[in-house]
Design a protein around this motif. Structure first.
Motif, PDB file in Angstrom:
ATOM      1  N   PRO A  52       0.806  -1.233   0.000  1.00 28.62           N
ATOM      2  CA  PRO A  52       0.000   0.000   0.000  1.00 28.62           C
ATOM      3  C   PRO A  52       0.834   1.276   0.000  1.00 28.62           C
ATOM      4  CG  PRO A  52      -0.822  -1.555   1.646  1.00 28.62           C
ATOM      5  CD  PRO A  52       0.486  -2.074   1.168  1.00 28.62           C
ATOM      6  N   ARG A  53       2.091   1.200   0.459  1.00 35.14           N
ATOM      7  CA  ARG A  53       2.933   2.392   0.519  1.00 35.14           C
ATOM      8  C   ARG A  53       3.809   2.546  -0.731  1.00 35.14           C
ATOM      9  NH1 ARG A  53      -0.451   2.249   3.444  1.00 35.14           N
ATOM     10  NH2 ARG A  53      -0.434   1.905   5.703  1.00 35.14           N
ATOM     11  N   VAL A  54       3.606   1.667  -1.710  1.00 34.07           N
ATOM     12  CA  VAL A  54       4.430   1.667  -2.908  1.00 34.07           C
ATOM     13  C   VAL A  54       3.685   2.184  -4.133  1.00 34.07           C
ATOM     14  CG1 VAL A  54       5.671   0.149  -4.522  1.00 34.07           C
ATOM     15  CG2 VAL A  54       5.915  -0.181  -2.070  1.00 34.07           C
ATOM     16  N   LYS A  55       2.387   1.915  -4.203  1.00 33.08           N
ATOM     17  CA  LYS A  55       1.635   2.242  -5.412  1.00 33.08           C
ATOM     18  C   LYS A  55       1.777   3.698  -5.848  1.00 33.08           C
ATOM     19  CE  LYS A  55      -2.895   1.719  -7.624  1.00 33.08           C
ATOM     20  NZ  LYS A  55      -2.257   1.952  -8.894  1.00 33.08           N
ATOM     21  N   PRO A  56       1.674   4.704  -4.953  1.00 31.12           N
ATOM     22  CA  PRO A  56       1.827   6.088  -5.425  1.00 31.12           C
ATOM     23  C   PRO A  56       3.195   6.354  -6.051  1.00 31.12           C
ATOM     24  CG  PRO A  56       0.877   6.036  -3.219  1.00 31.12           C
ATOM     25  CD  PRO A  56       1.338   4.656  -3.516  1.00 31.12           C
ATOM     26  N   VAL A 117      -3.420  -5.357   0.114  1.00 31.07           N
ATOM     27  CA  VAL A 117      -3.306  -4.078  -0.599  1.00 31.07           C
ATOM     28  C   VAL A 117      -3.897  -2.921   0.195  1.00 31.07           C
ATOM     29  CG1 VAL A 117      -3.227  -5.115  -2.890  1.00 31.07           C
ATOM     30  CG2 VAL A 117      -5.444  -4.537  -1.880  1.00 31.07           C
ATOM     31  N   ASP A 118      -4.728  -3.222   1.177  1.00 39.21           N
ATOM     32  CA  ASP A 118      -5.292  -2.177   2.029  1.00 39.21           C
ATOM     33  C   ASP A 118      -4.746  -2.235   3.447  1.00 39.21           C
ATOM     34  OD1 ASP A 118      -7.040  -1.152   0.007  1.00 39.21           O
ATOM     35  OD2 ASP A 118      -8.360  -2.871   0.343  1.00 39.21           O
ATOM     36  N   GLY A 119      -3.676  -2.989   3.645  1.00 43.28           N
ATOM     37  CA  GLY A 119      -3.112  -3.151   4.986  1.00 43.28           C
ATOM     38  C   GLY A 119      -2.596  -1.841   5.552  1.00 43.28           C
ATOM     39  N   LEU A 120      -2.745  -1.688   6.855  1.00 36.60           N
ATOM     40  CA  LEU A 120      -2.315  -0.481   7.551  1.00 36.60           C
ATOM     41  C   LEU A 120      -0.965  -0.709   8.225  1.00 36.60           C
ATOM     42  CD1 LEU A 120      -5.682   0.370   9.368  1.00 36.60           C
ATOM     43  CD2 LEU A 120      -4.818   1.387   7.236  1.00 36.60           C
ATOM     44  N   THR A 121      -0.285   0.370   8.518  1.00 33.80           N
ATOM     45  CA  THR A 121       0.858   0.325   9.422  1.00 33.80           C
ATOM     46  C   THR A 121       0.356   0.772  10.783  1.00 33.80           C
ATOM     47  OG1 THR A 121       2.464   0.796   7.676  1.00 33.80           O
ATOM     48  CG2 THR A 121       3.140   1.254   9.936  1.00 33.80           C
ATOM     49  N   LEU A 122       0.451  -0.122  11.771  1.00 35.04           N
ATOM     50  CA  LEU A 122      -0.001   0.168  13.130  1.00 35.04           C
ATOM     51  C   LEU A 122       1.208   0.383  14.020  1.00 35.04           C
ATOM     52  CD1 LEU A 122      -2.769  -2.588  13.583  1.00 35.04           C
ATOM     53  CD2 LEU A 122      -3.016  -0.286  12.627  1.00 35.04           C
ATOM     54  N   ILE A 123       1.153   1.391  14.891  1.00 34.41           N
ATOM     55  CA  ILE A 123       2.263   1.671  15.802  1.00 34.41           C
ATOM     56  C   ILE A 123       1.746   1.729  17.236  1.00 34.41           C
ATOM     57  CG2 ILE A 123       3.604   2.860  14.049  1.00 34.41           C
ATOM     58  CD1 ILE A 123       2.715   5.512  15.154  1.00 34.41           C
ATOM     59  N   PRO A 125       2.100   2.724  21.431  1.00 36.85           N
ATOM     60  CA  PRO A 125       2.574   3.913  22.145  1.00 36.85           C
ATOM     61  C   PRO A 125       4.097   3.890  22.318  1.00 36.85           C
ATOM     62  CG  PRO A 125       0.602   3.047  23.191  1.00 36.85           C
ATOM     63  CD  PRO A 125       0.998   2.046  22.152  1.00 36.85           C
ATOM     64  N   GLY A 126       4.731   5.007  22.020  1.00 37.74           N
ATOM     65  CA  GLY A 126       6.173   5.120  22.155  1.00 37.74           C
ATOM     66  C   GLY A 126       6.941   4.909  20.871  1.00 37.74           C
ATOM     67  N   TYR A 127       6.311   4.298  19.869  1.00 40.50           N
ATOM     68  CA  TYR A 127       6.998   4.064  18.603  1.00 40.50           C
ATOM     69  C   TYR A 127       6.948   5.332  17.758  1.00 40.50           C
ATOM     70  CZ  TYR A 127       8.582   1.878  14.291  1.00 40.50           C
ATOM     71  OH  TYR A 127       9.303   1.565  13.165  1.00 40.50           O
ATOM     72  N   LEU A 128       8.098   5.761  17.249  1.00 45.08           N
ATOM     73  CA  LEU A 128       8.180   6.930  16.379  1.00 45.08           C
ATOM     74  C   LEU A 128       8.506   6.481  14.971  1.00 45.08           C
ATOM     75  CD1 LEU A 128      10.248   9.361  18.653  1.00 45.08           C
ATOM     76  CD2 LEU A 128       7.759   9.285  18.338  1.00 45.08           C
ATOM     77  N   LEU A 134       5.395   8.469   5.765  1.00 44.71           N
ATOM     78  CA  LEU A 134       4.620   7.239   5.691  1.00 44.71           C
ATOM     79  C   LEU A 134       3.482   7.272   6.704  1.00 44.71           C
ATOM     80  CD1 LEU A 134       7.453   4.578   5.318  1.00 44.71           C
ATOM     81  CD2 LEU A 134       6.015   5.565   3.544  1.00 44.71           C
ATOM     82  N   PRO A 135       2.252   7.019   6.260  1.00 45.73           N
ATOM     83  CA  PRO A 135       1.110   7.082   7.175  1.00 45.73           C
ATOM     84  C   PRO A 135       1.093   5.897   8.133  1.00 45.73           C
ATOM     85  CG  PRO A 135       0.401   6.311   5.023  1.00 45.73           C
ATOM     86  CD  PRO A 135       1.847   6.687   4.883  1.00 45.73           C
ATOM     87  N   ALA A 136       0.607   6.136   9.337  1.00 41.46           N
ATOM     88  CA  ALA A 136       0.504   5.077  10.341  1.00 41.46           C
ATOM     89  C   ALA A 136      -0.678   5.361  11.251  1.00 41.46           C
ATOM     90  CB  ALA A 136       1.794   4.985  11.157  1.00 41.46           C
TER      91      ALA A 136
END
Length: 275
Positions: A52-56, A117-123, A125-128, A134-136
Motif C-alpha cells: 500500500p505504501r508503494v503504489k503512489p 493491498v489495504d493493509g495499515l501500518t499500526l504503531i 505507544p512510544g513508537y516513532l 509514511l502514514p501510520a
C-alpha cells in the motif's frame, strides 16, 4: 542488429537508493530508466515498504508491472492493484520474538505492517515513525497490533543503535523470524527465510529472467541477499558499510543520482553494452 543488453533486469531499492530524501525520483533517474526500458530492459522495484505504501511511487515510475514489497514477503501487481503472492509472519511467533528481545534489553517499541493491498501500518505507544511521510495508525495497546495478518514487525529501542538492536534481536529470536535492518531507525522481523532475494527471484522467474541478467541497487544491510543473488550489486554512496562490503561497485549517493550514474554508463547509447 541491436547489441545485447548488459543487464535485462534492473532491481532498485527505493528509500535511500532510487528515492531522494523528499520521496521523489529525479528527472535524470526517470529519463535513464525510461531509456533502459526502451532498450529492452525491465525495471523492478524491490523495497521494504509494504504494497500500500508503494503504489503512489510506482505511478510516478509508469504505473503498472510487478514490485517486490515488504522485504520480499509480497509480490505486487501494481497495474491490477493486486498481491499475487505473499508470506505472513505468524503473530504468535512475532509476539514471542518480541518477548525474547525484551528479556535481553528491556522495553522496545513496535509497529507492524498488515498484509494486503489495504493493509495499515499500526504503531504502539512510544513508537516513532522513522520516515515521517509514511502514514501510520496509532493503537492504544500492543495486543492491537495482532488484530489482522501481518507481513512484518518494526522495532525501535530508546538507547541502542540500529546495529546494536539488530545484533541482539538476531541472537534472541533465533529461528523464529528473520531480522533485517532496512534504514535509519528501522530494524525488522519478517517471516523466516524471506528476504529481498527470495522475492526478487520469484519476480524474475515470472518475467522470464535470471540472476545472470540482473543488476541490483541498494543502500542497507537488507539488500545484501539481493546483491548475493544478482550478477552485480551496486551500493549507494550513502550505503551502510556492510552493504558496501558486499557490493561489486559503489556509486554516488541517492541525492546525487547514484542509480542514474551507473545506468547512464550501461544504457546511455540505445542499450549498447557498456561494461
Amino acid at each position: 542488429m541491436a547489441a545485447p543488453l548488459a543487464y535485462s533486469l534492473i532491481a532498485t531499492d527505493l528509500d535511500g537508493t532510487l528515492l531522494r530524501g523528499d520521496d521523489t525520483v529525479s528527472d535524470r533517474s526517470l529519463a535513464v530508466l525510461a531509456a533502459a526500458v526502451a532498450a529492452g530492459a525491465h525495471h523492478l522495484v524491490v523495497t521494504g515498504r509494504p504494497a500500500p505504501r508503494v503504489k503512489p511511487l510506482l505511478d510516478d515510475l509508469g504505473g503498472g508491472g510487478l514490485a517486490v514489497c515488504g522485504q520480499g514477503a509480497q509480490l505486487y501487481d501494481a497495474g491490477a492493484d493486486r498481491i499475487l503472492w505473499s508470506v505472513t509472519l505468524d503473530r504468535e511467533l512475532a509476539e514471542a520474538a518480541l518477548g525474547k528481545i525484551e528479556a535481553e534489553i528491556g522495553q522496545v517499541y513496535a509497529a507492524v505492517d498488515q498484509d494486503g493491498v489495504d493493509g495499515l501500518t499500526l504503531i504502539e505507544p512510544g513508537y516513532l515513525m522513522p520516515h515521517p511521510t509514511l502514514p501510520a495508525v496509532r493503537v492504544r495497546r500492543r495486543d492491537a497490533l495482532w488484530a489482522e495478518p501481518i507481513s512484518k514487525v518494526l522495532l525501535r529501542h530508546p538507547d541502542l543503535t540500529d546495529d546494536e538492536l539488530a545484533a541482539v534481536a538476531r541472537d534472541a529470536v533465533g529461528p523464529l523470524a528473520t531480522v533485517t535492518m532496512s534504514g535509519p531507525g528501522t530494524v525488522e522481523l519478517q517471516p523466516r527465510g524471506v528476504t529481498k532475494a527470495t522475492g526478487l527471484a520469484l519476480a524474475a522467474e515470472r518475467l522470464g529472467m535470471t540472476a545472470e541478467n540482473t543488476i541490483a541497487f541498494g543502500d542497507m544491510p537488507n539488500d545484501v541477499p539481493m546483491f548475493v543473488w544478482a550478477a552485480r550489486g551496486v551500493a549507494m554512496g550513502n550505503a551502510h558499510p556492510d552493504l558496501k562490503s558486499a557490493a561489486d561497485e559503489v556509486t554516488s549517493s541517492n541525492e546525487d543520482d547514484g542509480v542514474a550514474v551507473v545506468l547512464e554508463r550501461l544504457f546511455g547509447d540505445a542499450g549498447e553494452v557498456k561494461l
